[in-house]
Scaffold this active site. Sequence first.
Site, short mmCIF file in Angstrom:
data_model
loop_
_atom_site.label_atom_id
_atom_site.label_comp_id
_atom_site.label_asym_id
_atom_site.label_seq_id
_atom_site.Cartn_x
_atom_site.Cartn_y
_atom_site.Cartn_z
N LYS A 22 0.85 -1.21 0.00
CA LYS A 22 0.00 0.00 0.00
C LYS A 22 0.87 1.25 0.00
O LYS A 22 0.66 2.17 -0.78
CB LYS A 22 -0.90 0.00 1.24
CG LYS A 22 -1.59 1.33 1.48
CD LYS A 22 -2.47 1.30 2.71
CE LYS A 22 -1.81 1.79 3.97
NZ LYS A 22 -1.56 3.23 4.05
N ASN A 23 1.85 1.27 0.90
CA ASN A 23 2.64 2.50 1.05
C ASN A 23 3.61 2.73 -0.10
O ASN A 23 4.15 3.82 -0.25
CB ASN A 23 3.40 2.48 2.38
CG ASN A 23 2.45 2.69 3.55
OD1 ASN A 23 1.26 2.96 3.36
ND2 ASN A 23 2.96 2.54 4.76
N CYS A 118 -5.36 8.36 9.30
CA CYS A 118 -5.36 7.69 10.60
C CYS A 118 -5.34 8.72 11.72
O CYS A 118 -4.65 9.74 11.62
CB CYS A 118 -4.10 6.83 10.73
SG CYS A 118 -4.19 5.29 9.85
N ARG A 123 0.31 14.72 12.77
CA ARG A 123 0.81 14.45 11.42
C ARG A 123 0.94 15.73 10.58
O ARG A 123 0.28 15.88 9.55
CB ARG A 123 -0.07 13.42 10.71
CG ARG A 123 -0.24 12.18 11.55
CD ARG A 123 -0.88 11.06 10.80
NE ARG A 123 0.08 10.34 9.99
CZ ARG A 123 -0.18 9.19 9.37
NH1 ARG A 123 -1.36 8.67 9.47
NH2 ARG A 123 0.74 8.60 8.66
N ASP A 310 4.34 0.92 12.16
CA ASP A 310 3.13 0.23 11.69
C ASP A 310 3.02 -1.20 12.24
O ASP A 310 1.97 -1.81 12.15
CB ASP A 310 3.09 0.20 10.15
CG ASP A 310 2.76 1.56 9.57
OD1 ASP A 310 2.39 2.47 10.34
OD2 ASP A 310 2.87 1.72 8.34
N ARG A 402 -8.66 -0.32 4.42
CA ARG A 402 -7.76 0.67 3.82
C ARG A 402 -6.41 0.06 3.50
O ARG A 402 -5.70 0.58 2.62
CB ARG A 402 -7.55 1.85 4.78
CG ARG A 402 -8.72 2.80 4.91
CD ARG A 402 -8.31 4.04 5.69
NE ARG A 402 -6.95 4.42 5.37
CZ ARG A 402 -6.00 4.69 6.27
NH1 ARG A 402 -6.27 4.65 7.54
NH2 ARG A 402 -4.79 5.00 5.88
#
Length: 423
Positions: A22-23, A118, A123, A310, A402
């Site tokens: 995903k990232n 999130c 952030r 994560d 997600r």
Amino acid sequence: MSKFLIKKSGPLKGEVKISGSKNAVLPIMAATLLTDEDCEILDVPALKDVDVMCELLSCLGADVDKELEKNRIKVKAAKKIASEAPFELVKQMRASILVLGALLLRTGHAIIHLPGGCAIGERPIELHLKGLKALGATIDEEQLLKGIVDAKADRLKGASIYLDFPSVGATEVIVMAASLAEGTTVLQNAAQEPEIVDLANFLNKMGARIKGAGTDTIKIEGVEKLHGVSHHVIPDRIEAGTFMVGAAITRGRILIKNMLPDHLKAVIAKLRECGVHIEFTDNGVLVDGGKNPLVSTDVKTLPYPGFPTDMQSPFMALLTVAKGPSVVIETVFENRFMHVGEFNRMGAGIRTEGKCAIIPGNKVLKGASVAATDLRAGAAVVLTGLIAEGTTIVSQIYHIDRGYEHFVDKLKELGADIEVVED
Ligand code: UD1
């Protein structure tokens, strides 16, 4: 609203194939805006965040051909690109900010409302903006106070940039922007995550001249033009790590396919400290959680190559049942212990103090109604649900969609007793 109903399951056993990252795919998708030619991305995971990024690219004016059942996306951004990213999409996904550099380069102007994503701390994005300013962009400070990034630049120029913290997103935005800037950019204290390397490989295939990705100093010689390419995304190291913990916590035995162990050195080392048997075979990585007693260890999250933030919540799930107490220190995000309250509902007895969580260990968890408070915390409570006595109900499971492709199917295939139920 959908929920997971999880019953105590036996050891997870069998094989699982890890999906594309995903990232890695999100910045690569943003980078397709840097050319007007055809780009093809392969091994794309079918995830909600990927859907949102597809929608964002098409709202900005790109032609997006999404075939997620075949894990493939084609993007052609040949037409005029818009300068403003629609707020409705940006608020759904923080990674939308990744289009910032591309919008500036293609249109000379970028407008983005500061995103959500999130709920793990503030952030901020001052490092992304510091980098773009160094490359010659001007940022409207008044708009910024209202939470809107309004950046302008006629032509970006290479510069020397030092990041105060190796932010993944800031590194990605700056590398993309510098690829088409005039002259050379040197980015110091850059993030070193494998996803940065994948983005640099993608850009280099497009004709960019990037060296040093994967180290703390990245040198980018700007080029005039980038062209279309086809690219396979790297496997998702966090998904792989989650299934490794799945084998460990259920005392199961899983062969994990399509995983790159080099990307998970810290997680592998920590799992071995806990007594988990890990073997690299020609067919994949074999993780056996039943061979030795599970013992505690301490964990401190750090930027790559340190222990990934994560993986903090899935790993903490494991520590709740390991023999002996442990301490987890979260240094990357300021507010990433929301899963602690959920684990405690199941009897974990964890205490937090600032960046530290103290986990007593030795617990027999009990099923409860818990929430997936964010993406990774969601995966973590599912793992605890698999070993808790009785039934666990997990709400807010949209967070999990997600970031984990076919999570329920993959778990069921391994023997987990998990169902999706409607309220
Ligand atoms: C990416 C990952 C996310 C992962 C995180 C850290 C994607 C899409 N997401 O997020 O899964 O948890 O890396 O590995 O790739 N910070 C600042 N100022 C800034 C930028 C960041 O203070 O300008 C802080 C953040 O608040 C946070 C820390 O730096 O506390 C890490 O953020 P960053 O590395 O930027 O993470 P993301 O790119 O958002």
